[in-house]
Motif scaffolding. Structure first.
Motif, PDB file in Angstrom:
ATOM      1  N   CYS A 183     -64.163  59.845 -37.604  1.00  0.00           N
ATOM      2  CA  CYS A 183     -64.559  58.442 -37.748  1.00  0.00           C
ATOM      3  C   CYS A 183     -63.356  57.563 -38.076  1.00  0.00           C
ATOM      4  O   CYS A 183     -63.223  56.464 -37.536  1.00  0.00           O
ATOM      5  CB  CYS A 183     -65.626  58.293 -38.831  1.00  0.00           C
ATOM      6  N   SER A 203     -67.845  55.772 -35.548  1.00  0.00           N
ATOM      7  CA  SER A 203     -68.995  56.571 -35.990  1.00  0.00           C
ATOM      8  C   SER A 203     -69.226  57.752 -35.059  1.00  0.00           C
ATOM      9  O   SER A 203     -68.911  57.685 -33.869  1.00  0.00           O
ATOM     10  CB  SER A 203     -70.258  55.708 -36.010  1.00  0.00           C
ATOM     11  N   GLU A 242     -70.124  59.750 -29.935  1.00  0.00           N
ATOM     12  CA  GLU A 242     -69.247  59.010 -30.841  1.00  0.00           C
ATOM     13  C   GLU A 242     -68.981  57.642 -30.243  1.00  0.00           C
ATOM     14  O   GLU A 242     -69.008  57.469 -29.022  1.00  0.00           O
ATOM     15  CB  GLU A 242     -67.951  59.761 -31.122  1.00  0.00           C
ATOM     16  N   TYR A 256     -72.160  59.950 -39.183  1.00  0.00           N
ATOM     17  CA  TYR A 256     -70.935  59.824 -39.962  1.00  0.00           C
ATOM     18  C   TYR A 256     -70.303  58.515 -39.534  1.00  0.00           C
ATOM     19  O   TYR A 256     -70.297  58.178 -38.345  1.00  0.00           O
ATOM     20  CB  TYR A 256     -69.980  60.978 -39.662  1.00  0.00           C
ATOM     21  N   THR A 257     -69.774  57.778 -40.483  1.00  0.00           N
ATOM     22  CA  THR A 257     -69.209  56.491 -40.131  1.00  0.00           C
ATOM     23  C   THR A 257     -68.077  56.102 -41.076  1.00  0.00           C
ATOM     24  O   THR A 257     -68.041  56.539 -42.219  1.00  0.00           O
ATOM     25  CB  THR A 257     -70.325  55.410 -40.088  1.00  0.00           C
ATOM     26  N   SER A 258     -67.162  55.315 -40.557  1.00  0.00           N
ATOM     27  CA  SER A 258     -66.009  54.907 -41.358  1.00  0.00           C
ATOM     28  C   SER A 258     -66.394  53.904 -42.438  1.00  0.00           C
ATOM     29  O   SER A 258     -65.728  53.805 -43.455  1.00  0.00           O
ATOM     30  CB  SER A 258     -64.928  54.325 -40.455  1.00  0.00           C
TER      31      SER A 258
END
Length: 167
Positions: free
Chosen positions: A16, A33, A45, A83-85
């Motif tokens: 990410c 993400s 993604e 999942y993400t920044s």
């Protein structure tokens, strides 16, 4: 509050961060993400494309929601992980909830990003920085996650310095 994560979680968060850096290199805001299935396999993604697509809703989390709706059953969506920044904005959080996606693991929280922006003299975003659980009360959210939050702070600081440069 930071939480312990698995080695697999860390690997997905690392990706990410890479996607966020790539988005920034492309002239977009630094967000990336990854959508992962219950077994840990990467399904899709995305990175932020607001500037590239000239669409203020071109957030990676929203793109993953759309992908998940098109490709996964409700049961598969429920057992997935995003999942993400950075923690979802309210728009992306609502889409996440409506789609029935599973847990979220975010490198940085919405509160952190708002605090960073304010400390750099940037204006607040157009939408209030709201925790995902204020929008989707039953969501399982792990955010922020050290040391990825510190790395994202550096990436966002680079973005801020670009935004503050005279044209």
């Amino acid at each position: 509050m930071s939480s312990e994560i698995s080695r697999s979680d860390a690997g997905h968060l690392r990706r990410c961060v890479e996607l966020a850096k790539q988005a920034l290199e492309n002239g977009d805001d630094p967000f990336g993400s990854v959508l992962v299935d219950a077994g840990g396999a990467v399904l899709a993604e995305e990175m932020n494309r607001e500037q590239s697509d000239r669409d203020p809703t071109a957030h990676p989390e929203l793109a993953l929601v759309r992908w998940a709706i098109a490709h996964l059953t409700p049961g598969q969506r429920a057992t997935s992980t995003v999942y993400t920044s950075g923690e979802h904005c309210p728009m992306c959080a609502a889409a996440h909830g409506w789609a029935g996606l599973g847990r979220v693991v975010a490198a940085a929280s919405a509160a952190q990003l708002a605090e960073w922006r304010a400390s750099w003299g940037l204006p607040a975003g157009p939408v209030a920085p709201t925790p995902i659980t204020d929008v989707v009360p039953d969501a399982i959210v792990i955010a922020p996650v050290a040391p990825f939050d510190a790395e994202m702070r550096e990436v966002h600081e680079r973005a801020a310095s670009r935004a503050n440069r005279p044209s």
